[in-house]
Design a protein around this motif. Structure first.
Motif, mmCIF file in Angstrom:
data_model
loop_
_atom_site.group_PDB
_atom_site.id
_atom_site.type_symbol
_atom_site.label_atom_id
_atom_site.label_comp_id
_atom_site.label_asym_id
_atom_site.label_seq_id
_atom_site.Cartn_x
_atom_site.Cartn_y
_atom_site.Cartn_z
ATOM 1 N N GLU A 1 0.838 -1.206 0.000
ATOM 2 C CA GLU A 1 0.000 0.000 0.000
ATOM 3 C C GLU A 1 0.872 1.255 0.000
ATOM 4 N N GLY A 2 1.905 1.268 0.856
ATOM 5 C CA GLY A 2 2.803 2.422 0.891
ATOM 6 C C GLY A 2 3.527 2.620 -0.430
ATOM 7 N N TYR A 3 3.885 1.518 -1.061
ATOM 8 C CA TYR A 3 4.559 1.565 -2.364
ATOM 9 C C TYR A 3 3.634 2.186 -3.415
ATOM 10 N N ASN A 4 2.392 1.729 -3.458
ATOM 11 C CA ASN A 4 1.416 2.284 -4.401
ATOM 12 C C ASN A 4 1.205 3.778 -4.162
ATOM 13 N N LEU A 5 1.023 4.144 -2.904
ATOM 14 C CA LEU A 5 0.772 5.545 -2.575
ATOM 15 C C LEU A 5 1.969 6.425 -2.905
ATOM 16 N N SER A 6 3.179 5.926 -2.636
ATOM 17 C CA SER A 6 4.379 6.738 -2.895
ATOM 18 C C SER A 6 4.626 6.906 -4.390
ATOM 19 N N VAL A 7 4.310 5.881 -5.186
ATOM 20 C CA VAL A 7 4.436 6.021 -6.641
ATOM 21 C C VAL A 7 3.393 7.010 -7.160
ATOM 22 N N ALA A 8 2.131 6.835 -6.719
ATOM 23 C CA ALA A 8 1.060 7.724 -7.174
ATOM 24 C C ALA A 8 1.304 9.161 -6.718
ATOM 25 N N GLY A 9 1.911 9.319 -5.537
ATOM 26 C CA GLY A 9 2.183 10.656 -5.027
ATOM 27 C C GLY A 9 3.490 11.240 -5.524
ATOM 28 N N LYS A 10 4.182 10.512 -6.408
ATOM 29 C CA LYS A 10 5.439 10.967 -7.003
ATOM 30 C C LYS A 10 6.485 11.315 -5.934
ATOM 31 N N SER A 11 6.584 10.436 -4.950
ATOM 32 C CA SER A 11 7.577 10.604 -3.893
ATOM 33 C C SER A 11 8.973 10.376 -4.462
ATOM 34 N N PRO A 12 10.013 10.837 -3.765
ATOM 35 C CA PRO A 12 11.388 10.559 -4.216
ATOM 36 C C PRO A 12 11.621 9.052 -4.323
ATOM 37 N N GLU A 13 12.511 8.666 -5.231
ATOM 38 C CA GLU A 13 12.729 7.244 -5.495
ATOM 39 C C GLU A 13 13.147 6.477 -4.244
ATOM 40 N N GLU A 14 13.953 7.105 -3.366
ATOM 41 C CA GLU A 14 14.387 6.387 -2.163
ATOM 42 C C GLU A 14 13.210 6.062 -1.251
ATOM 43 N N GLU A 15 12.163 6.924 -1.249
ATOM 44 C CA GLU A 15 10.972 6.642 -0.450
ATOM 45 C C GLU A 15 10.166 5.508 -1.065
ATOM 46 N N VAL A 16 10.061 5.516 -2.372
ATOM 47 C CA VAL A 16 9.353 4.435 -3.070
ATOM 48 C C VAL A 16 10.054 3.100 -2.796
ATOM 49 N N GLN A 17 11.376 3.110 -2.894
ATOM 50 C CA GLN A 17 12.147 1.890 -2.651
ATOM 51 C C GLN A 17 12.028 1.417 -1.199
ATOM 52 N N ARG A 18 11.926 2.354 -0.272
ATOM 53 C CA ARG A 18 11.798 1.974 1.149
ATOM 54 C C ARG A 18 10.547 1.137 1.371
ATOM 55 N N TRP A 19 9.432 1.529 0.763
ATOM 56 C CA TRP A 19 8.202 0.754 0.903
ATOM 57 C C TRP A 19 8.319 -0.590 0.176
ATOM 58 N N ALA A 20 8.968 -0.581 -0.992
ATOM 59 C CA ALA A 20 9.142 -1.829 -1.743
ATOM 60 C C ALA A 20 10.028 -2.800 -0.971
ATOM 61 N N ARG A 21 11.074 -2.274 -0.327
ATOM 62 C CA ARG A 21 11.957 -3.136 0.463
ATOM 63 C C ARG A 21 11.237 -3.691 1.694
ATOM 64 N N LEU A 22 10.356 -2.886 2.274
ATOM 65 C CA LEU A 22 9.573 -3.360 3.416
ATOM 66 C C LEU A 22 8.745 -4.579 3.012
ATOM 67 N N ARG A 23 8.130 -4.497 1.853
ATOM 68 C CA ARG A 23 7.316 -5.623 1.392
ATOM 69 C C ARG A 23 8.187 -6.837 1.083
ATOM 70 N N HIS A 24 9.326 -6.597 0.451
ATOM 71 C CA HIS A 24 10.228 -7.702 0.128
ATOM 72 C C HIS A 24 10.677 -8.415 1.395
ATOM 73 N N GLU A 25 11.081 -7.657 2.408
ATOM 74 C CA GLU A 25 11.529 -8.255 3.660
ATOM 75 C C GLU A 25 10.416 -9.086 4.301
ATOM 76 N N ALA A 26 9.189 -8.570 4.278
ATOM 77 C CA ALA A 26 8.059 -9.295 4.860
ATOM 78 C C ALA A 26 7.804 -10.607 4.128
ATOM 79 N N ILE A 27 7.910 -10.590 2.802
ATOM 80 C CA ILE A 27 7.687 -11.809 2.022
ATOM 81 C C ILE A 27 8.790 -12.829 2.293
ATOM 82 N N VAL A 28 10.035 -12.352 2.444
ATOM 83 C CA VAL A 28 11.141 -13.259 2.776
ATOM 84 C C VAL A 28 10.862 -13.949 4.103
ATOM 85 N N HIS A 29 10.438 -13.177 5.100
ATOM 86 C CA HIS A 29 10.136 -13.759 6.406
ATOM 87 C C HIS A 29 8.958 -14.726 6.330
#
Length: 420
Positions: free
Chosen positions: A355-383
């Protein structure tokens, strides 16, 4: 790192097995550090889940394991303490036996890996529960259930049979007499079954499995660990993964409730455990006191924030900029609440990360913020599913090259849905 003597022993093993197998030796040694009792077949099954080792033959694993153990990297007394698991079974008084941490355990650590001793296919579990109207007492005494459990018990080794009979069962709490062994087998299966691999016929559903060590973990509505399946429908293991930092001597608890019930009221949660296991949950946040009051307040806030986020995400294509910004603020607040209070289960963080990833992309957030949400999801899926899972690999790809616009988001969402 390795001490000099260990290094020499490892070098000798590599020479014995061939230089190309240095990585294999190190991987097996790491597996033994986590579980020193592993046999070569169990090691082989675990290696098959790693792309780098999936083609390794059973004979090569057996040879490597024998060489490692005879070379002294797994058996000497000075390392047994190092090899022991970071937990032990402990008596918790009125609660009965449970699992106590022996050392500090960081969030995301795999505390235990264990292959099931019994597996009931989803279709059978579904049919038994449907015919019994989800009544646990009837499930335990179902003819089909007794036949299944008796047959599976007969396939076990003597050691596993003894371990299975030592497991707790909740038959007495439902007034069910299981003094005869066939009924006892069924009662122990249903009292200790946990979600296992995805069903071969219904991938959205899970088979039900029993693991002797996993069954020792008690439940809490504010757990510090989860049990989850790492692997495929054909091969894998149940993993206990820490969802919060755990202190030495702290009890390690999972949650028996479905994750979507964790923000329900105390009365609703206790009603579920009564109907399912015959007891009213008496964990810290279900017992009267300040912890329970704070937990209820947090549950209410989590529900409010989740609803606010969802309203924006489902209408992302038409949402105005101020709504997207508000949704992002809610996502940040929810993330802080989850992580600061130990509520951050992989299932919750996986959804919030997306959800954060979608919102940050739609809100045109800086790339590092978009990646932060994407990494959060990746880490959760790994766990939740393991690093080798297809979904984790796709999430890693997305985190490395995030979407730039809503079109990219839609294409990535379709790709992820195909992997579930």
């Amino acid at each position: 790192g390795l001490r000099f003597v260990e290094f020499c022993a490892l070098a000798a093993l590599v020479q014995l097995l061939g230089a190309m197998d240095e990585t294999l030796v190190r991987q097996i040694r790491d597996l033994l550090l986590a579980d020193p009792d592993l046999g070569y077949r169990a090691v082989h099954l675990r290696l098959k889940n790693e792309p780098e080792f999936e083609g390794t033959s059973l004979k090569k694993v057996q040879t490597a394991l024998q060489a490692i153990r005879s070379g002294g990297l797994a058996d000497d007394k000075s390392k047994q303490k190092q090899h022991r698991p970071p937990w032990e079974v402990t008596d918790f008084g009125a609660k009965g036996r449970g699992i106590r941490a022996l050392e500090a355990i960081s969030r995301g650590t795999i505390i235990l890996r264990e292959r099931p001793i019994m597996t009931m296919r989803f279709e059978m579990a579904r049919d038994i529960m449907a015919s019994c109207n989800d009544d646990m007492a009837r499930q335990m005494t179902s003819g089909l259930s007794i036949e299944f459990a008796t047959g599976e018990y007969g396939k076990l080794s003597g050691t596993d049979q003894a371990g299975f009979l030592e497991l707790y069962d909740c038959a007495a709490l439902f007034g069910v007499d299981v003094s005869s062994q066939p009924g006892m087998f069924s009662a122990k299966f249903w009292s200790n079954g946990v979600p296992g691999p995805p069903s071969a016929s219904f991938p959205e559903e899970d088979d039900t499995v029993v693991c002797l060590k996993v069954a020792r973990f008690n439940s809490s509505c504010k757990p510090n660990a989860i049990y989850t399946w790492h692997g495929s429908a054909k091969s894998g293991e149940v993993c206990i993964v820490a969802t919060a930092d755990i202190s030495p001597d702290e009890e390690i608890c999972v949650c028996y409730l479905p994750s979507d019930l964790l923000t329900d009221s105390t009365d609703e949660r206790q009603a579920w455990t009564r109907e399912t296991f015959g007891f009213s949950c008496q964990c810290q946040v279900c017992s009267p006191g300040p912890a329970a009051v704070l937990f209820e307040e947090h549950c209410s806030e989590r529900r409010r924030l989740s609803e606010e986020i969802k309203k924006v995400v489902v209408n992302l294509c038409t949402a105005p900029a101020e709504a997207i910004a508000s949704g992002l603020r809610a996502a940040e607040s929810l993330l802080e609440l989850l992580l600061a209070n130990g509520y951050g289960t992989p299932a919750k963080l996986r959804v919030l990360g997306w959800e954060g990833y979608n919102l940050s992309v739609a809100g045109k957030s800086p790339e590092e913020e978009v990646q932060r949400w994407a990494r959060l999801r990746h880490e959760a899926i790994v766990h939740e599913k393991g690093e080798a899972s297809d979904e984790a690999k796709m999430a890693a790809t997305i985190a490395g090259k995030p979407a730039r616009n809503l079109g990219d988001l839609q294409r990535q969402d379709v790709q992820m849905r195909k992997l579930r």
